[in-house]
Design a protein around this motif. Structure first.
Motif, PDB file in Angstrom:
ATOM      1  N   LEU A 190      -4.596   8.372   4.750  1.00  0.00           N
ATOM      2  CA  LEU A 190      -4.027   7.936   3.479  1.00  0.00           C
ATOM      3  C   LEU A 190      -4.117   6.419   3.337  1.00  0.00           C
ATOM      4  CD1 LEU A 190      -0.792  10.121   3.262  1.00  0.00           C
ATOM      5  CD2 LEU A 190      -2.912  10.419   1.972  1.00  0.00           C
ATOM      6  N   ASP A 191      -4.440   5.965   2.138  1.00  0.00           N
ATOM      7  CA  ASP A 191      -4.454   4.527   1.870  1.00  0.00           C
ATOM      8  C   ASP A 191      -3.033   4.083   1.524  1.00  0.00           C
ATOM      9  OD1 ASP A 191      -5.313   1.956   1.503  1.00  0.00           O
ATOM     10  OD2 ASP A 191      -6.113   2.308  -0.512  1.00  0.00           O
ATOM     11  N   ALA A 192      -2.154   4.286   2.482  1.00  0.00           N
ATOM     12  CA  ALA A 192      -0.733   3.978   2.300  1.00  0.00           C
ATOM     13  C   ALA A 192      -0.096   3.898   3.683  1.00  0.00           C
ATOM     14  CB  ALA A 192      -0.045   5.031   1.441  1.00  0.00           C
ATOM     15  N   ARG A 210      -2.437   2.589   9.054  1.00  0.00           N
ATOM     16  CA  ARG A 210      -2.833   1.885   7.832  1.00  0.00           C
ATOM     17  C   ARG A 210      -1.948   0.671   7.570  1.00  0.00           C
ATOM     18  NH1 ARG A 210      -7.347   0.814   5.423  1.00  0.00           N
ATOM     19  NH2 ARG A 210      -7.131   0.483   3.181  1.00  0.00           N
ATOM     20  N   GLU A 258      10.230  -0.908  -5.996  1.00  0.00           N
ATOM     21  CA  GLU A 258       9.086  -1.798  -5.844  1.00  0.00           C
ATOM     22  C   GLU A 258       9.563  -3.180  -5.434  1.00  0.00           C
ATOM     23  OE1 GLU A 258       7.018  -1.697  -9.560  1.00  0.00           O
ATOM     24  OE2 GLU A 258       6.359   0.396  -9.317  1.00  0.00           O
ATOM     25  N   LEU A 271       4.477  -3.619  -3.135  1.00  0.00           N
ATOM     26  CA  LEU A 271       4.577  -2.294  -2.531  1.00  0.00           C
ATOM     27  C   LEU A 271       5.470  -1.396  -3.386  1.00  0.00           C
ATOM     28  CD1 LEU A 271       5.107  -3.121   1.261  1.00  0.00           C
ATOM     29  CD2 LEU A 271       2.973  -2.476   0.116  1.00  0.00           C
ATOM     30  N   HIS A 272       5.035  -0.147  -3.545  1.00  0.00           N
ATOM     31  CA  HIS A 272       5.865   0.894  -4.158  1.00  0.00           C
ATOM     32  C   HIS A 272       6.326   1.794  -3.023  1.00  0.00           C
ATOM     33  CE1 HIS A 272       7.284   3.573  -7.372  1.00  0.00           C
ATOM     34  NE2 HIS A 272       6.900   4.563  -6.584  1.00  0.00           N
ATOM     35  N   ASP A 273       7.628   1.821  -2.741  1.00  0.00           N
ATOM     36  CA  ASP A 273       8.181   2.519  -1.577  1.00  0.00           C
ATOM     37  C   ASP A 273       8.915   3.777  -2.047  1.00  0.00           C
ATOM     38  OD1 ASP A 273       8.827   3.020   1.015  1.00  0.00           O
ATOM     39  OD2 ASP A 273       9.732   1.066   1.404  1.00  0.00           O
ATOM     40  N   VAL A 291       6.785   6.542   2.135  1.00  0.00           N
ATOM     41  CA  VAL A 291       5.386   6.136   1.950  1.00  0.00           C
ATOM     42  C   VAL A 291       5.381   4.847   1.143  1.00  0.00           C
ATOM     43  CG1 VAL A 291       3.141   6.754   1.009  1.00  0.00           C
ATOM     44  CG2 VAL A 291       4.614   8.532   1.969  1.00  0.00           C
ATOM     45  N   VAL A 293       3.026   2.270  -0.847  1.00  0.00           N
ATOM     46  CA  VAL A 293       1.707   2.202  -1.484  1.00  0.00           C
ATOM     47  C   VAL A 293       1.491   0.790  -2.009  1.00  0.00           C
ATOM     48  CG1 VAL A 293       0.216   3.164  -3.258  1.00  0.00           C
ATOM     49  CG2 VAL A 293       1.900   4.626  -2.123  1.00  0.00           C
ATOM     50  N   ASP A 294       0.335   0.238  -1.708  1.00  0.00           N
ATOM     51  CA  ASP A 294      -0.027  -1.095  -2.195  1.00  0.00           C
ATOM     52  C   ASP A 294      -0.372  -0.990  -3.680  1.00  0.00           C
ATOM     53  OD1 ASP A 294      -0.997  -3.589  -2.765  1.00  0.00           O
ATOM     54  OD2 ASP A 294      -2.470  -3.652  -1.137  1.00  0.00           O
ATOM     55  N   ILE A 295       0.467  -1.596  -4.540  1.00  0.00           N
ATOM     56  CA  ILE A 295       0.243  -1.539  -5.991  1.00  0.00           C
ATOM     57  C   ILE A 295      -0.078  -2.924  -6.533  1.00  0.00           C
ATOM     58  CG2 ILE A 295       1.713   0.486  -6.303  1.00  0.00           C
ATOM     59  CD1 ILE A 295       3.919  -1.452  -7.266  1.00  0.00           C
TER      60      ILE A 295
END
Length: 377
Positions: A190-192, A210, A258, A271-273, A291, A293-295
């Motif tokens: 996963l890209d997260a 990652r 975020e 980051l969106h957590d 998770v 995610v780079d936003i």
């Protein structure tokens, strides 16, 4: 011959004989009843107990759920119980006189067999897992124990083998291991950042690989450094992010938020957590799983859209053209994070893009022009 004198000589012997005979008649029955009979009864009882014990042991082996095999010193099968037949498919008639190579699956090398035989021939008990093949060709896994048996001279004469079928458990363990490996592979792909942490101290117990690619910090730092996550949050967002996470955790609910994070190379990313709360048996927060995610790119796009919207508003304001253009350039530079910026308009013939405003360069506007079309790139 003096007969009376003869009787006088014989009488002492006769008396002694009579005394001995009388003693024998008294003592022998006494010894029989007091000593020999109890000993004989004890011996008979002991023999009966031994025979009963042997019978019980035989019944136990016959009725045992685990397969039992007795072999001679050379490994030839001399006895099997019914569980052996249920496990392997071979009847006693088919197994007797054979060796346990009858079940050989080919899954174990020569070194494995050599170690087994060296162990039991040295008088030690061997224990281990073996994959064997049934009569129908199917494989099965069992825990096997081989115990050497010694004869009256102390020499190894037989081996007793107990086989416990663990096929279902072993296949289930392997299936679980494959499933866990597939899950780990999925998580790592996963890209997260997939993570787990303590719900009170925010001490991380798992972080996917990652994390290092996104934020630049080694995974070990996440797992061992107290307060790592807190310190990685941008100072301007830290207090608000922590307060929100604490409140949601204390309320026992999942949450997402975020914030900006500091990258190891000095950059800042958004980051969106997404956080899932795990509770204990009493309903108290025990663990957090989430998770990140780079936003950053999404945030950048939002900023650009906002900047374009503001630029449109600024164009409509009652300001002189020079002030409007400078305001547009300043907004664009803040969004794009560049030092040099030109604003170009096409000429009436559509041949050139001519600079009408510039920021961060001393080059004359007249010299900043780009051809339109293939010539202009």
């Amino acid at each position: 011959i003096d007969i009376d004198r003869g009787f006088e000589l014989i009488n002492p012997f006769a008396a002694a004989f009579m005394d001995a005979a009388l003693l024998t008649l008294i003592v022998v029955p006494l010894l029989w009843s007091v000593v020999y009979r109890p000993l004989r009864r004890a011996a008979v009882a002991e023999a009966a107990r031994a025979a009963e014990l042997l019978h019980l042991q035989g019944v136990a082996l016959e009725s045992a759920a685990n397969a039992a095999v007795i072999t001679d010193r050379e490994g030839r099968i001399t006895w099997v119980n019914p569980a052996f037949t249920r496990l392997t498919g071979y009847t006693p008639e088919e197994a007797l006189g054979q060796t346990l190579r009858l079940l050989k699956s080919g899954r174990h090398d020569q070194a494995f067999s050599q170690h087994l035989w060296e162990t039991i021939l040295s008088g030690q008990v061997w224990r281990g897992e073996i994959i064997n093949r049934r009569k129908d060709g199917s494989l099965f896994v069992h825990d096997q124990t081989i115990t050497p048996v010694r004869d009256a001279r102390g020499e190894i004469s037989h081996f007793i083998t107990i086989q416990q079928d663990i096929t279902d458990r072993k296949w289930a363990e392997e299936a679980l291991a494959r499933s866990e490996q597939q899950f780990r592979d999925l998580v790592q792909s996963l890209d997260a950042i997939v993570w787990e942490a303590d719900a009170t101290a925010w001490q991380f117990t798992f972080v996917s690989d990652r994390a290092e690619a996104i934020l630049g910090y080694p995974v070990a730092q996440w797992l061992t450094e107290p307060g790592f996550w807190v310190n990685s949050i941008h100072p301007d967002d830290r207090e608000q992010a922590l307060a929100y996470c604490r409140a949601a955790t204390s309320e026992g609910r999942d949450h997402q938020f975020e914030y900006r994070a500091l990258v190891a190379d000095g950059r800042v990313v958004w980051l969106h957590d997404v956080v899932h709360l795990v509770k204990d048996e009493e309903g108290r927060p025990r663990q957090l799983r989430g998770v990140m995610v780079d936003i950053t790119e999404r945030k950048r796009a939002e900023e650009i859209r906002q900047a374009l919207f503001l630029a449109c508003l600024q164009i409509q304001e009652p300001l002189d053209l020079h002030t409007r253009l400078d305001s547009i350039l300043q907004t664009a530079r803040n969004v794009l994070d560049v030092d040099r910026l030109n604003l170009l308009l096409a000429d009436r013939e559509g041949r050139w893009l001519q600079a009408i405003a510039s920021l961060g360069t001393e080059e004359p506007l007249e010299a900043i022009r780009v051809p339109i079309g293939p010539e202009g790139g």
